[in-house]
Design an enzyme around this catalytic site. Structure first.
Site, PDB file in Angstrom:
ATOM      1  N   ASP A 241       0.828  -1.204   0.000  1.00  0.00           N
ATOM      2  CA  ASP A 241       0.000   0.000   0.000  1.00  0.00           C
ATOM      3  C   ASP A 241       0.862   1.253   0.000  1.00  0.00           C
ATOM      4  O   ASP A 241       0.643   2.185  -0.782  1.00  0.00           O
ATOM      5  CB  ASP A 241      -0.944  -0.003   1.203  1.00  0.00           C
ATOM      6  CG  ASP A 241      -0.231  -0.356   2.503  1.00  0.00           C
ATOM      7  OD1 ASP A 241       1.001  -0.519   2.500  1.00  0.00           O
ATOM      8  OD2 ASP A 241      -0.920  -0.465   3.538  1.00  0.00           O
ATOM      9  N   ASN A 242       1.864   1.273   0.883  1.00  0.00           N
ATOM     10  CA  ASN A 242       2.757   2.423   0.959  1.00  0.00           C
ATOM     11  C   ASN A 242       3.583   2.582  -0.307  1.00  0.00           C
ATOM     12  O   ASN A 242       3.825   3.710  -0.770  1.00  0.00           O
ATOM     13  CB  ASN A 242       3.670   2.277   2.181  1.00  0.00           C
ATOM     14  CG  ASN A 242       4.481   3.521   2.449  1.00  0.00           C
ATOM     15  OD1 ASN A 242       5.555   3.705   1.899  1.00  0.00           O
ATOM     16  ND2 ASN A 242       3.965   4.372   3.321  1.00  0.00           N
TER      17      ASN A 242
END
Length: 445
Positions: free
Chosen positions: A265-266
């Site tokens: 996600d990051n």
């Protein structure tokens, strides 16, 4: 040149006071930004011509509150959307819940995708590859199974993604602040809620308000598939990649490029920011994270896992982290004020912790809509104090290793947040983690 201990002491005190005041400034920024963003909600500008959205919900097992979490996506007040549920195993218990919801809401377009496509060590990415490809719409909303959302969340998020703002930058990703809701009373659940609803929320909101770099938690993210297909996780601007004549044939682009990371996600958010030059926006909605039955050690190893992942991705920020926590900050501020103004530490500490606590409670009120009251307040205060005391020991434990456990599997975190999967699959909870005699063997896919 002679060494002057008094001058050095004075310099450290001044630097410490600047650091202390800087942390308070960031905390106040997070508090006021939370008030402005979450205490009132905008009216969506949706019309029948609003772009369609594909909601992707990867599943594995019966998570806490699963029926209500998934049902909240069926209840979105938005003209055109579909839901794609994906599981790796055809015998996954979550399918029973999904089928019950599909039968209850026959007017909502919902598809069940069974079978993962292995592109890396990250099981969530492997689970998302097929629905990512099959989605009918370019705008994708990826939601974790543990998240519950309000009916207007999708509409306001699409507005944030597509409606021009005062900023000169185009928005490429809309994310939602995770807010803990407790259905279990175990210590780990209480600690997790105290962390997410105060310190984490305050810093997360402040960093995203400053918007100097990507800072995204992937529990609820909205972005365009066409944008993700242009990035490869290198964080090198696309134009510079072309100038450097990097071989596009040797690079993997799109979602599959992020299967080697645990914090996909990051990395996706960072790629959209750095490679495409697009910015992020926080919606005025939150991702209600239903905290399940967490023991003390569940909480500890969860925090350890993500600190170890961040250590490999943003080392400098991870090393600074202890100096942003209230206890260490109070000692820095107490030393500095004692040296510069003669304020004794016993007097300074309550002057620090009382307003710090009230600041955290104000943030809690803004994001959750209410603050703990009555007997619940006492329980919260105990969990808050325990969380603050545990922050440094947990950080030290995390810094000393590189192995993490996630969804019943063990991984070794490598450079840049990449990971290798352990062939040995044993318990990584409690003190048994330190006494395991079998040395795990790791491999990358």
């Amino acid at each position: 040149m002679n060494f002057n201990p008094k001058a050095m002491q004075y310099g450290l005190s001044v630097f410490g006071l600047i650091w202390y005041l800087g942390l308070w400034t960031i905390g106040l920024l997070g508090c006021f930004a939370a008030r402005r963003r979450y205490r009132s909600r905008t009216t969506p500008r949706t019309t029948l011509q609003s772009p369609g959205v594909s909601i992707l919900r990867p599943l594995k097992g019966l998570d806490s509150n699963l029926y209500e979490n998934l049902e909240s996506t069926f209840k979105q007040d938005y003209p055109t959307f579909e839901i794609l549920f994906s599981v790796a195993d055809e015998n996954d218990e979550a399918l029973t819940v999904v089928q019950a919801l599909v039968d209850r809401y026959p007017h909502v377009k919902a598809t069940i995708v069974i079978g993962e496509e292995v592109v890396g060590v990250n099981p969530k990415v492997n689970n998302l590859i097929r629905p990512f490809r099959q989605a009918a719409h370019d705008i994708l909303w990826v939601l974790d199974s543990g998240v519950l959302v309000d009916p207007g969340t999708l509409a306001r998020s699409v507005d944030a993604l597509t409606v021009s703002s005062h900023s000169q930058k185009t928005i490429g990703l809309v994310h939602h602040l995770p807010v803990a809701q407790i259905k279990e009373t175990r210590l780990g659940s209480r600690l997790e809620a105290a962390f997410l609803n105060t310190n984490h929320a305050k810093m997360y909101i402040a960093i995203n308000t400053l918007a100097v770099d990507s800072c995204v938690v992937g529990k609820s993210n909205l972005y365009r598939r066409s944008d993700v297909e242009k990035v490869n996780g290198s964080l090198i601007p696309v134009r510079k990649q072309v100038l450097q004549r990097e071989s596009q044939q040797s690079k993997v682009y799109g979602l599959a490029a992020f299967g080697k990371y645990l914090a996909e996600d990051n990395m996706i958010a960072g790629a959209i920011w750095h490679e495409l030059g697009l910015r992020h926006d926080l919606s005025c909605d939150v991702a209600k994270n239903i905290v399940g039955d967490m023991s003390f050690w569940d909480y500890v190893w969860r925090r350890v896992r993500w600190i170890r992942v961040r250590k490999r991705m943003v080392l400098a920020a991870t090393l600074v982290e202890p100096f942003t926590e209230s206890i260490v900050v109070s000692l820095i501020g107490g030393y500095s004020c004692g040296q510069l103004f003669g304020i004794p530490l016993w007097l300074f500490l309550p002057m620090h912790f009382v307003p710090w606590l009230f600041l955290d409670l104000d943030v809690y009120q803004s994001i959750a809509g209410n603050s703990p009251r009555g007997g619940e307040l006492g329980t919260f205060l105990l969990a808050w104090c325990a969380r603050e005391v545990l922050a440094l020991p947990i950080w030290i434990l995390a810094i000393l290793g590189s192995e993490v456990a996630w969804r019943g599997r063990s991984y070794k975190v490598l450079r840049n947040g990449e990971a290798s999967l352990s062939v040995y699959q044993g318990s990584s909870s409690g003190w048994r983690h330190f006494w395991r005699r079998t040395e795990p063997v790791y491999h990358q896919l």
